[in-house]
Design a protein around this motif. Sequence first.
Motif, short mmCIF file in Angstrom:
data_model
loop_
_atom_site.label_atom_id
_atom_site.label_comp_id
_atom_site.label_asym_id
_atom_site.label_seq_id
_atom_site.Cartn_x
_atom_site.Cartn_y
_atom_site.Cartn_z
N LEU A 8 42.66 33.75 41.48
CA LEU A 8 42.26 35.02 40.86
C LEU A 8 41.67 34.80 39.47
O LEU A 8 40.71 35.45 39.08
CB LEU A 8 43.46 35.97 40.77
N ARG B 215 38.22 32.99 39.75
CA ARG B 215 37.21 33.94 40.22
C ARG B 215 36.55 34.68 39.05
O ARG B 215 35.37 34.96 39.06
CB ARG B 215 37.90 34.92 41.16
N THR B 216 37.34 35.00 38.02
CA THR B 216 36.83 35.75 36.88
C THR B 216 36.13 34.85 35.86
O THR B 216 35.28 35.32 35.11
CB THR B 216 37.99 36.46 36.15
N ASN C 254 34.36 44.30 36.95
CA ASN C 254 34.51 42.93 37.43
C ASN C 254 35.11 42.12 36.28
O ASN C 254 34.46 41.43 35.54
CB ASN C 254 33.18 42.39 37.97
N LEU D 250 39.18 40.42 34.71
CA LEU D 250 40.42 39.78 35.19
C LEU D 250 41.41 40.81 35.72
O LEU D 250 42.06 40.60 36.74
CB LEU D 250 41.05 38.95 34.07
N SER E 29 40.84 43.66 37.20
CA SER E 29 40.53 44.12 38.55
C SER E 29 40.79 43.02 39.58
O SER E 29 41.19 43.31 40.70
CB SER E 29 39.10 44.65 38.64
N SER E 30 40.58 41.77 39.16
CA SER E 30 40.91 40.66 40.06
C SER E 30 42.41 40.64 40.37
O SER E 30 42.83 40.54 41.52
CB SER E 30 40.45 39.36 39.40
N ASP F 130 43.45 43.62 42.68
CA ASP F 130 42.97 43.57 44.05
C ASP F 130 44.17 43.62 45.01
O ASP F 130 45.12 42.85 44.85
CB ASP F 130 42.20 42.24 44.22
N ALA G 203 45.55 40.59 46.45
CA ALA G 203 46.23 39.66 45.54
C ALA G 203 47.75 39.82 45.64
O ALA G 203 48.50 38.86 45.45
CB ALA G 203 45.77 39.89 44.11
#
Length: 463
Positions: free
Chosen positions: A128, A131-132, A244, A246, A248-249, A252, A255
Amino acid sequence: MELATILCFFAPFLFLVIFKSFFSPSKGRELPLPPGTMGWPYIGETFQMYSQDPNVFFSTKIKRYGSIFKSHILGCPCVMISSPEAAKFVLNKPQLFKPTFPASKERMLGKQAIFFHQGAYHANLRRLVLRTFMPDAIKDKISNIESVVQSCLNSWEGKSITTFLEMKTFTFKVALLSIFGKDEILYREDLKRCYYTLERGYNSMPINVPGTLFHKAMKARKELAQILAQIISTRRNKKPEEYNDLLSSFMDEKAGLSDEQIADNIIGVIFAARDTTASVLTWIVKYLGENPSVLEAVTEEQEAIIRDKEESCEEMGLNWSDTKKMLVTSRVIQETLRVASILSFTFREAMEDVEYQGYLIPKGWKVLPLFRNIHHSADNFKEPQKFDPSRFEVAPKPNTFMPFGNGTHACPGNELAKLEILVLLHHLTTKYRWSVIGAKNGIQYGPFALPQNGLPITLYSKK
Ligand code: HEM
Ligand SMILES: *[C@@H]1O[C@H](CO)[C@@H](O)[C@H](O)[C@H]1NC(C)=O
Ligand SMILES: *[C@@H]1O[C@H](CO)[C@@H](O)[C@H](O)[C@H]1NC(C)=O
């Protein structure tokens, strides 16, 4: 690292070690321990280490015993390693060596933060976070980072500032931007107030009674968690596509993280991102000031980027491909990471008896890969004390350069760190000059290596 930090780190192991050394029979295996001295019982070699620069302690030991040696710091047996291969071995064997931190630090950052974990939970968090912070995701943040750079530099112009403190303000804003996206501005002041109180307690003695810095920090930690819970619940009512970042990651659904896990990791990322990047920036300002020809080469490279933009009538903002043209500047960052080695070493703990190169590393012992000594060894870098960015025109030998660590816990924020440094240097070198106030050459550790007094400077506009 401060004595207080070391004290609270090792104290819990004291009892165990004394107990063990009296009662546990030696195992059947006959492997020798690494060479080295353990010093006095109980206090070990703590005073030797702290009566001087810890790096002098380490390098004296390396000269005497070689790249693997044992020591004993405040009741805690350790193996210190300074060969590139050994560092790689330790950092890439998560099944043998786990991260280890003082309990008080875990409480402050939050027990569920990424640093303290291994296995599936750690891998999920890492995915996660990466991804950011991977290049494709941070490309879009350049113009936001650039605005932060411009407003910071503007506010420093014509003033005498403490470089490190101001750089911390900068890296804090960039961290919040990458965590909360456009909502950052709404929460900045509250988060700042709590985070700054938390930070003051971080290096204090962990005594949780009213009035102490540690107590105030623990209260600020609670308030931070409340603010974050508020932010998360507000965000739940928004469309996920709008963000978009961290947060929101982490939010998710796939997650599967609880609010508490999210809060611990957001505080953890701010902690990992801020002082590290700010100390590197401070060292860069120092080294550029001391090396006029390097400063000139960087300024020339950055001015060329501006000229190209003017000629092609492009919008004036920097973009990703511009940052890829900053080769000289990138080598200055690499060389600064090497010479300054702001994280002198890290900690792991052996989870079982480990054999390495004929030596036994017993279960429960701490293992310290000594990054700074690897970066400062003449075997790995010619004239290691010299600041010479051109050495990075040739790639360093494998595993000799690990400013961001290596293996399962290697820094997932390294691309963002390099990007925000490049953008700041672009504007700093093309629009400003500076002079250092009361040039002092000492290093302080707090806990990251830093020029004495945080490098006071006066910043002037070039025009
Ligand atoms: C120049 C600045 C930085 C340096 C020198 C640095 C260095 C490091 C190092 C050496 C580690 C590994 C520690 C270990 O193995 O024990 C690490 C981990 C980490 N860093 Fe950085 N870092 C920097 C900036 C950042 C930034 C900007 C972020 C966030 C965006 C960040 C987030 C993290 C996180 C989350 C971890 C833990 C990873 C894990 O445990 O899996 N760092 N950093
Ligand atoms: C980035 O800016 C340069 C001008 O410096 C321009 O030539 C290039 O097309 C831009 N790239 C993107 C992807 O916008
Ligand atoms: C670890 O080190 C190896 C060898 O130097 C390198 O190829 C690899 O990219 C490094 N991994 C990380 C995550 O830094």
